[in-house]
Write a protein that holds these residues in place. Sequence first.
Motif, PDB file in Angstrom:
ATOM      1  N   ASP A  42       3.755   1.265  36.104  1.00  0.00           N
ATOM      2  CA  ASP A  42       4.939   0.889  36.562  1.00  0.00           C
ATOM      3  C   ASP A  42       4.748   0.676  38.135  1.00  0.00           C
ATOM      4  O   ASP A  42       3.802   1.335  38.622  1.00  0.00           O
ATOM      5  N   PHE A  43       5.565   0.092  38.706  1.00  0.00           N
ATOM      6  CA  PHE A  43       5.781  -0.143  40.045  1.00  0.00           C
ATOM      7  C   PHE A  43       4.504  -0.558  40.490  1.00  0.00           C
ATOM      8  O   PHE A  43       3.905  -0.116  41.376  1.00  0.00           O
ATOM      9  N   SER A  44       4.417  -1.790  39.894  1.00  0.00           N
ATOM     10  CA  SER A  44       2.727  -2.169  40.462  1.00  0.00           C
ATOM     11  C   SER A  44       3.156  -3.722  40.780  1.00  0.00           C
ATOM     12  O   SER A  44       4.111  -4.416  40.004  1.00  0.00           O
ATOM     13  N   PHE A  45       2.066  -4.360  41.694  1.00  0.00           N
ATOM     14  CA  PHE A  45       2.717  -5.631  42.013  1.00  0.00           C
ATOM     15  C   PHE A  45       1.608  -6.590  41.167  1.00  0.00           C
ATOM     16  O   PHE A  45       1.796  -7.751  41.194  1.00  0.00           O
ATOM     17  N   ILE A  46       0.875  -5.800  39.959  1.00  0.00           N
ATOM     18  CA  ILE A  46       0.187  -6.947  39.211  1.00  0.00           C
ATOM     19  C   ILE A  46       0.865  -7.143  37.834  1.00  0.00           C
ATOM     20  O   ILE A  46       1.044  -8.212  37.388  1.00  0.00           O
ATOM     21  N   CYS A  47       1.595  -6.275  37.406  1.00  0.00           N
ATOM     22  CA  CYS A  47       2.043  -6.121  36.159  1.00  0.00           C
ATOM     23  C   CYS A  47       3.351  -6.957  35.926  1.00  0.00           C
ATOM     24  O   CYS A  47       3.742  -7.074  34.696  1.00  0.00           O
ATOM     25  N   PRO A  48       4.329  -6.860  36.945  1.00  0.00           N
ATOM     26  CA  PRO A  48       5.825  -7.185  36.753  1.00  0.00           C
ATOM     27  C   PRO A  48       5.961  -8.653  35.828  1.00  0.00           C
ATOM     28  O   PRO A  48       6.796  -8.832  35.132  1.00  0.00           O
ATOM     29  N   THR A  49       5.129  -9.619  36.318  1.00  0.00           N
ATOM     30  CA  THR A  49       5.393 -11.018  35.711  1.00  0.00           C
ATOM     31  C   THR A  49       5.199 -10.975  33.914  1.00  0.00           C
ATOM     32  O   THR A  49       6.278 -11.318  33.578  1.00  0.00           O
ATOM     33  N   GLU A  50       4.211 -10.055  33.551  1.00  0.00           N
ATOM     34  CA  GLU A  50       4.126 -10.233  32.142  1.00  0.00           C
ATOM     35  C   GLU A  50       5.190  -9.223  31.420  1.00  0.00           C
ATOM     36  O   GLU A  50       5.794  -9.418  30.458  1.00  0.00           O
ATOM     37  N   VAL A  51       5.512  -8.112  32.213  1.00  0.00           N
ATOM     38  CA  VAL A  51       6.331  -7.201  31.652  1.00  0.00           C
ATOM     39  C   VAL A  51       8.014  -7.930  31.763  1.00  0.00           C
ATOM     40  O   VAL A  51       8.624  -8.005  30.430  1.00  0.00           O
ATOM     41  N   VAL A  52       7.979  -8.685  32.727  1.00  0.00           N
ATOM     42  CA  VAL A  52       9.289  -9.644  32.426  1.00  0.00           C
ATOM     43  C   VAL A  52       9.274 -10.561  31.661  1.00  0.00           C
ATOM     44  O   VAL A  52      10.305 -11.044  31.041  1.00  0.00           O
ATOM     45  N   GLY A  53       8.092 -11.323  31.626  1.00  0.00           N
ATOM     46  CA  GLY A  53       7.900 -12.487  30.683  1.00  0.00           C
ATOM     47  C   GLY A  53       8.231 -12.068  29.421  1.00  0.00           C
ATOM     48  O   GLY A  53       8.883 -12.924  28.661  1.00  0.00           O
ATOM     49  N   PHE A  54       7.731 -10.863  28.631  1.00  0.00           N
ATOM     50  CA  PHE A  54       7.940 -10.654  27.397  1.00  0.00           C
ATOM     51  C   PHE A  54       9.517 -10.333  27.231  1.00  0.00           C
ATOM     52  O   PHE A  54      10.026 -10.547  26.475  1.00  0.00           O
ATOM     53  N   HIS A  55      10.193  -9.469  28.486  1.00  0.00           N
ATOM     54  CA  HIS A  55      11.569  -9.516  28.233  1.00  0.00           C
ATOM     55  C   HIS A  55      12.320 -10.755  28.100  1.00  0.00           C
ATOM     56  O   HIS A  55      13.147 -11.059  27.152  1.00  0.00           O
ATOM     57  N   LYS A  56      12.088 -11.717  28.962  1.00  0.00           N
ATOM     58  CA  LYS A  56      12.520 -13.253  28.838  1.00  0.00           C
ATOM     59  C   LYS A  56      12.238 -13.847  27.250  1.00  0.00           C
ATOM     60  O   LYS A  56      12.979 -14.540  26.958  1.00  0.00           O
ATOM     61  N   ALA A  57      11.094 -13.402  26.768  1.00  0.00           N
ATOM     62  CA  ALA A  57      10.865 -14.074  25.528  1.00  0.00           C
ATOM     63  C   ALA A  57      11.220 -13.237  24.223  1.00  0.00           C
ATOM     64  O   ALA A  57      11.060 -13.778  23.258  1.00  0.00           O
ATOM     65  N   GLN A  58      11.897 -12.271  24.691  1.00  0.00           N
ATOM     66  CA  GLN A  58      12.207 -11.337  23.454  1.00  0.00           C
ATOM     67  C   GLN A  58      12.994 -11.901  22.347  1.00  0.00           C
ATOM     68  O   GLN A  58      12.746 -11.760  21.137  1.00  0.00           O
ATOM     69  N   PRO A  59      13.967 -12.647  22.792  1.00  0.00           N
ATOM     70  CA  PRO A  59      14.710 -13.548  21.556  1.00  0.00           C
ATOM     71  C   PRO A  59      13.990 -14.275  20.627  1.00  0.00           C
ATOM     72  O   PRO A  59      14.039 -14.335  19.499  1.00  0.00           O
ATOM     73  N   ALA A  60      12.926 -15.107  21.345  1.00  0.00           N
ATOM     74  CA  ALA A  60      12.136 -15.671  20.486  1.00  0.00           C
ATOM     75  C   ALA A  60      11.115 -14.817  19.654  1.00  0.00           C
ATOM     76  O   ALA A  60      10.774 -15.167  18.492  1.00  0.00           O
ATOM     77  N   PHE A  61      10.522 -13.705  19.998  1.00  0.00           N
ATOM     78  CA  PHE A  61       9.719 -12.822  19.308  1.00  0.00           C
ATOM     79  C   PHE A  61      10.849 -12.115  17.948  1.00  0.00           C
ATOM     80  O   PHE A  61      10.543 -12.033  17.006  1.00  0.00           O
ATOM     81  N   LYS A  62      12.183 -11.743  18.729  1.00  0.00           N
ATOM     82  CA  LYS A  62      12.916 -11.197  17.704  1.00  0.00           C
ATOM     83  C   LYS A  62      13.219 -12.445  16.559  1.00  0.00           C
ATOM     84  O   LYS A  62      13.240 -12.006  15.286  1.00  0.00           O
TER      85      LYS A  62
END
Lengths: 175, 241
Positions: A42-62
Amino acid sequence: MLKPGDVAPSFDLPCAFDGQISHLALAGLRSEMVVLFFYPRDFSFICPTEVVGFHKAQPAFKAEHTSIVGVSVDDPETHRKWAAELGGLSYPLLSDAEGRVAKLYGVYDDVEKVAMRATFMLDNKRRIAYAVASAINVGRSVSETLRVVRAIRSGRLCPADWQPGQPTIDTDQKY
Amino acid sequence: MPTPKPEEKRRLFERLASLREIVFGIQDGVLTTAGVLAGLSGAVGQRQQVILAALASTAAGALSMGAGAYLGTRAETEVIRTELRRTREEARAEPYIIQESLLHELNQEGLDRDAAYRVVKLLSSSPEALHATAEEKIYGLSNASFGNPLADGLLMGVAFLVGALVPLLPFVFLSTVRNGLIAGIATTAIVLFAVGYVVEGRLAERRYPTLSGLRFLTIAVGAAVIGYLVGKAISPLGAAP
């Protein structure tokens, strides 16, 4: 690292979700498929894009009856703060503090003491349907993850770069 | 006493970075000249010739040490600047590498990971601030890391000259070589002790500055004695067959 066809090891870990800290077990996930993605910290400059990306795409996964679960070695409180920092996440972040689950899936980095950047898709029998790991500096493609989920759920032979709506290959055809 | 302003403190730290040149120059000037005087006193015997030879040695030594310090600092600064330029280019291409390293450093220094993350995120809004902080925190570089070649060369040369005067002046003012040599050795010991006492003891606020003075004297004289003994030991090799 586990491969397609292997039984997904079960887990029951503390997690942060919706601003609360609780527990989540693999057995408690009722969705048809599960996208389990490991990330280093967490609190990293590498990971946030994909963590946020999965969040944004969550309805599609649902819509594909698929749960998303993130896992790292951070403690649940850090997960909670991290999710808040990112503006809230629509899926749980699991705390694999000692890397036990990451080790079971074969994606624990013993040197850095963190999980590698790896994604597993679990089918309805909780077997590994897809597994991929990438370099620490390469973020995953959320849209590719979604495409693979759709391809697996189609139950058909899907050619390269297949997208929903495109023809699949009949099982009696050679490919 | 009023607390100095941060800018004054910064200038003080930059000046203190020059202490190395001053201490090195004085110590070398004192010992080299004392050695030359001791050697010439036995070999030449005439006071005027001893003084002239020591003056020539002092001039050569001061110029050589000054030039050495100038060239050394210049080479060091240029190499560091080149490496830094390359590092900045890499950081511009992949900023997350220094962001992650800086985050790790701040975390190691006691900031919570989330607080460290926010600090680095804020710094990242200004690439210049991010790079400058990363250079200090990750690579340990500061303004003091970039010496001034001209200042270092001048300081070293002048310090050598001042140091050389310590054993030389007694020869100038005392009438015999023997008295000059005894007084020169005495002043050499006193000055070496004083440098250690003041710089290592008082300025560094050591508990026992006298011990600092004695340590400086012992190391400086010890090095000279070992050098003399090595010379003695290998002197048979130079004997005619």
